[in-house]
Design a protein around this motif. Structure first.
Motif, PDB file in Angstrom:
ATOM      1  N   ASN A 109       0.807  -1.227   0.000  1.00 35.63           N
ATOM      2  CA  ASN A 109       0.000   0.000   0.000  1.00 35.63           C
ATOM      3  C   ASN A 109       0.835   1.269   0.000  1.00 35.63           C
ATOM      4  N   THR A 110       2.120   1.147   0.280  1.00 40.35           N
ATOM      5  CA  THR A 110       3.003   2.316   0.296  1.00 40.35           C
ATOM      6  C   THR A 110       4.275   1.976  -0.469  1.00 40.35           C
ATOM      7  N   MET A 111       5.067   2.996  -0.770  1.00 43.94           N
ATOM      8  CA  MET A 111       6.324   2.751  -1.477  1.00 43.94           C
ATOM      9  C   MET A 111       7.263   1.889  -0.630  1.00 43.94           C
ATOM     10  N   GLU A 112       7.288   2.135   0.670  1.00 40.47           N
ATOM     11  CA  GLU A 112       8.150   1.331   1.548  1.00 40.47           C
ATOM     12  C   GLU A 112       7.722  -0.140   1.484  1.00 40.47           C
ATOM     13  N   GLU A 113       6.420  -0.372   1.550  1.00 44.71           N
ATOM     14  CA  GLU A 113       5.914  -1.755   1.471  1.00 44.71           C
ATOM     15  C   GLU A 113       6.206  -2.356   0.098  1.00 44.71           C
ATOM     16  N   LEU A 114       6.118  -1.497  -0.932  1.00 48.05           N
ATOM     17  CA  LEU A 114       6.367  -1.984  -2.299  1.00 48.05           C
ATOM     18  C   LEU A 114       7.792  -2.516  -2.427  1.00 48.05           C
ATOM     19  N   VAL A 115       8.762  -1.733  -1.951  1.00 51.00           N
ATOM     20  CA  VAL A 115      10.169  -2.147  -2.073  1.00 51.00           C
ATOM     21  C   VAL A 115      10.390  -3.463  -1.323  1.00 51.00           C
ATOM     22  N   ASP A 116       9.855  -3.552  -0.099  1.00 49.80           N
ATOM     23  CA  ASP A 116      10.015  -4.793   0.684  1.00 49.80           C
ATOM     24  C   ASP A 116       9.355  -5.976  -0.028  1.00 49.80           C
ATOM     25  N   TYR A 117       8.176  -5.703  -0.587  1.00 46.00           N
ATOM     26  CA  TYR A 117       7.422  -6.787  -1.232  1.00 46.00           C
ATOM     27  C   TYR A 117       8.142  -7.286  -2.492  1.00 46.00           C
ATOM     28  N   VAL A 118       8.658  -6.330  -3.278  1.00 52.97           N
ATOM     29  CA  VAL A 118       9.376  -6.727  -4.503  1.00 52.97           C
ATOM     30  C   VAL A 118      10.595  -7.569  -4.115  1.00 52.97           C
ATOM     31  N   GLU A 119      11.297  -7.127  -3.076  1.00 55.14           N
ATOM     32  CA  GLU A 119      12.502  -7.851  -2.643  1.00 55.14           C
ATOM     33  C   GLU A 119      12.156  -9.282  -2.211  1.00 55.14           C
ATOM     34  N   ALA A 120      11.046  -9.424  -1.533  1.00 49.72           N
ATOM     35  CA  ALA A 120      10.660 -10.748  -1.024  1.00 49.72           C
ATOM     36  C   ALA A 120      10.042 -11.645  -2.106  1.00 49.72           C
ATOM     37  N   ASN A 121       9.629 -11.013  -3.230  1.00 47.99           N
ATOM     38  CA  ASN A 121       8.918 -11.795  -4.267  1.00 47.99           C
ATOM     39  C   ASN A 121       9.471 -11.508  -5.659  1.00 47.99           C
ATOM     40  N   LEU A 122      10.791 -11.451  -5.732  1.00 41.51           N
ATOM     41  CA  LEU A 122      11.439 -11.034  -6.990  1.00 41.51           C
ATOM     42  C   LEU A 122      11.017 -11.856  -8.203  1.00 41.51           C
ATOM     43  N   ASP A 123      10.776 -13.140  -8.004  1.00 37.88           N
ATOM     44  CA  ASP A 123      10.472 -14.013  -9.141  1.00 37.88           C
ATOM     45  C   ASP A 123       9.037 -13.881  -9.647  1.00 37.88           C
ATOM     46  N   THR A 124       8.174 -13.345  -8.825  1.00 35.58           N
ATOM     47  CA  THR A 124       6.765 -13.327  -9.232  1.00 35.58           C
ATOM     48  C   THR A 124       6.210 -11.927  -9.516  1.00 35.58           C
ATOM     49  N   VAL A 125       6.818 -10.899  -8.907  1.00 32.00           N
ATOM     50  CA  VAL A 125       6.294  -9.543  -9.106  1.00 32.00           C
ATOM     51  C   VAL A 125       6.610  -9.077 -10.530  1.00 32.00           C
ATOM     52  N   THR A 126       5.621  -8.460 -11.180  1.00 30.28           N
ATOM     53  CA  THR A 126       5.836  -7.998 -12.557  1.00 30.28           C
ATOM     54  C   THR A 126       5.705  -6.474 -12.658  1.00 30.28           C
ATOM     55  N   TYR A 127       6.590  -5.894 -13.473  1.00 29.16           N
ATOM     56  CA  TYR A 127       6.614  -4.444 -13.693  1.00 29.16           C
ATOM     57  C   TYR A 127       6.343  -4.198 -15.179  1.00 29.16           C
ATOM     58  N   ALA A 128       5.325  -3.394 -15.469  1.00 33.25           N
ATOM     59  CA  ALA A 128       4.964  -3.127 -16.874  1.00 33.25           C
ATOM     60  C   ALA A 128       5.750  -1.945 -17.414  1.00 33.25           C
ATOM     61  N   ASN A 129       6.206  -2.073 -18.647  1.00 33.01           N
ATOM     62  CA  ASN A 129       6.791  -0.899 -19.311  1.00 33.01           C
ATOM     63  C   ASN A 129       6.372  -0.885 -20.781  1.00 33.01           C
ATOM     64  N   ALA A 130       6.767   0.188 -21.470  1.00 31.01           N
ATOM     65  CA  ALA A 130       6.370   0.333 -22.873  1.00 31.01           C
ATOM     66  C   ALA A 130       7.553   0.054 -23.806  1.00 31.01           C
ATOM     67  N   GLY A 131       8.455  -0.830 -23.374  1.00 34.96           N
ATOM     68  CA  GLY A 131       9.566  -1.226 -24.226  1.00 34.96           C
ATOM     69  C   GLY A 131      10.845  -0.463 -23.894  1.00 34.96           C
ATOM     70  N   ILE A 132      11.962  -0.983 -24.384  1.00 33.95           N
ATOM     71  CA  ILE A 132      13.257  -0.356 -24.082  1.00 33.95           C
ATOM     72  C   ILE A 132      13.359   0.966 -24.844  1.00 33.95           C
ATOM     73  N   GLY A 133      13.468   2.029 -24.087  1.00 34.37           N
ATOM     74  CA  GLY A 133      13.452   3.368 -24.680  1.00 34.37           C
ATOM     75  C   GLY A 133      12.232   4.154 -24.227  1.00 34.37           C
ATOM     76  N   ALA A 134      11.298   3.473 -23.587  1.00 31.05           N
ATOM     77  CA  ALA A 134      10.100   4.153 -23.067  1.00 31.05           C
ATOM     78  C   ALA A 134      10.432   4.822 -21.735  1.00 31.05           C
ATOM     79  N   ALA A 135       9.642   5.810 -21.377  1.00 33.81           N
ATOM     80  CA  ALA A 135       9.843   6.489 -20.096  1.00 33.81           C
ATOM     81  C   ALA A 135       9.614   5.521 -18.940  1.00 33.81           C
ATOM     82  N   SER A 136       8.637   4.638 -19.095  1.00 30.26           N
ATOM     83  CA  SER A 136       8.351   3.657 -18.046  1.00 30.26           C
ATOM     84  C   SER A 136       9.531   2.697 -17.866  1.00 30.26           C
ATOM     85  N   GLN A 137      10.230   2.387 -18.956  1.00 28.65           N
ATOM     86  CA  GLN A 137      11.415   1.535 -18.831  1.00 28.65           C
ATOM     87  C   GLN A 137      12.525   2.285 -18.103  1.00 28.65           C
ATOM     88  N   LEU A 138      12.686   3.580 -18.442  1.00 32.10           N
ATOM     89  CA  LEU A 138      13.718   4.384 -17.773  1.00 32.10           C
ATOM     90  C   LEU A 138      13.411   4.480 -16.276  1.00 32.10           C
TER      91      LEU A 138
END
Ligand code: MLT
Length: 340
Positions: A152-181
């Motif tokens: 629910n917060t950025m702090e929780e997000l970082v902890d959650y991603v660290e604990a679930n690296l293999d399953t958490v997914t991050y969407a971007n618009a391809g290499i060169g997109a702002a979301s990728q940067l």
């Protein structure tokens, strides 16, 4: 699925196709055009604006907002076309090879400055293969999660991603997109390696985020503001030094303990060697569109007020692009990210 906008700008007057000229008159017109640097009668036909990402995303939104008033100012129709692929580099490569006549115009963003470092075989050189028309907007980004995503917060997000690296997914618009940067900056700031899911634009990525098919993303406020205010996505942080008037309850990345700031800028381009008169006409129309009260209000409400008139110029645009290429090169190289 979110509703897709109409692909045609409808606020310009009906376009009258060029009538067939008699041979003598045509020759005279050509001589006159040559004397005027080739752009003397510009524009006299429909103009195509190329968006390098899918419809429904932030680049598309900004383009469609200014296309109507620009069409009105230029007196011809503007058609908006989405040419997706390879983080916006497919469209840029296409426009670089178009006739330099002002009838094909590229809208692009910060990706123009990151692509030369990310792509060793880029088919164009941003500073050499284009004339700049002017900057359009500068847009903050926001980290947002899907409705069912646990943190629910950025702090929780970082902890959650660290604990679930293999399953958490991050969407971007391809290499060169702002979301990728932005994802790359997140990785650098946290030391975490994201599992990225590329889309052709963040329009479809946001659809999947809203449907819980992907976990989180970092996207421009032009795309996320309405969904954040409606409570449709989980907001974690804005990527600016100060909180935004439009999203006053969302902490900055710094407040959330993340050493990361990024602002996306947009600009209009035409192929190199486009006559000065054409560049001037497009620039005047851009300035008029940015001063249009309705456009300014809509952009401001989305957290992306139009740039001031002194920045909506070819010179300011060229200077920023050159600076940004140098700014991002060492950051991308240090992260070891390439599209190859
Ligand atoms: C990006 O991530 O660069 C943009 O959001 C792409 C888009 O406009 O869809």
């Amino acid at each position: 699925m979110r509703e897709r906008p109409d692909t045609r700008s409808d606020s310009g007057p009906t376009h009258a196709r060029r009538t067939r000229l008699g041979a003598t008159f045509a020759a005279a017109a050509l001589i006159l055009a040559a004397c005027q640097g080739g752009g003397g009668d510009y524009p006299n036909q429909e103009i195509t604006f190329i968006v390098p990402f899918s419809a429904g995303g932030p680049t598309d939104t900004v383009t469609r907002l200014i296309a109507g008033p620009m069409a009105e100012e230029l007196g011809v129709e503007i058609v908006v076309q989405n040419v997706e692929g390879a983080g916006g580099t497919v469209a840029a490569g296409q426009v670089a090879n178009e006739e330099p006549d002002g009838y094909t115009v590229l809208m692009h963003h910060i990706g123009m400055s990151t692509a030369p470092t990310l792509y060793s075989d880029l088919a164009y050189e941003p500073l050499e293969d284009f004339e700049m028309i002017g900057l359009v907007t500068e847009v903050p980004m926001t980290f947002v999660g899907s409705p069912d995503f646990e943190p629910n917060t950025m702090e929780e997000l970082v902890d959650y991603v660290e604990a679930n690296l293999d399953t958490v997914t991050y969407a971007n618009a391809g290499i060169g997109a702002a979301s990728q940067l932005c994802g790359l900056l997140f990785e650098t700031a946290t030391g975490l390696d994201l599992t990225e899911v590329p889309y052709d634009g963040t329009g479809p990525a946001m659809d999947d985020l809203l449907g819980n098919q992907v976990d989180f993303m970092c996207d421009q406020t032009t795309s996320t503001t309405d969904d954040i205010l409606a409570g449709a996505v989980k907001p974690y942080a804005v990527t600016t030094a100060e909180r935004l008037d439009t999203l006053p309850d969302i902490p900055t990345t710094e407040e959330a303990g993340l050493d990361l700031q990024v602002t996306v800028w947009h600009g209009l381009y035409v192929p190199a060697d486009t006559p000065q008169e054409v560049v001037d006409a497009l620039n005047a129309a851009l300035v008029a569109a940015l001063q249009n009260e309705d456009v300014a209000t809509q952009l401001t409400d989305l957290g992306a007020p139009p740039v001031t008139e002194d920045r909506a110029t070819p010179d300011a645009h060229r200077t920023l692009l050159a600076e940004q290429i140098e700014l991002w090169r060492p950051i991308i190289e240090a992260a070891g990210v390439t599209a190859d």
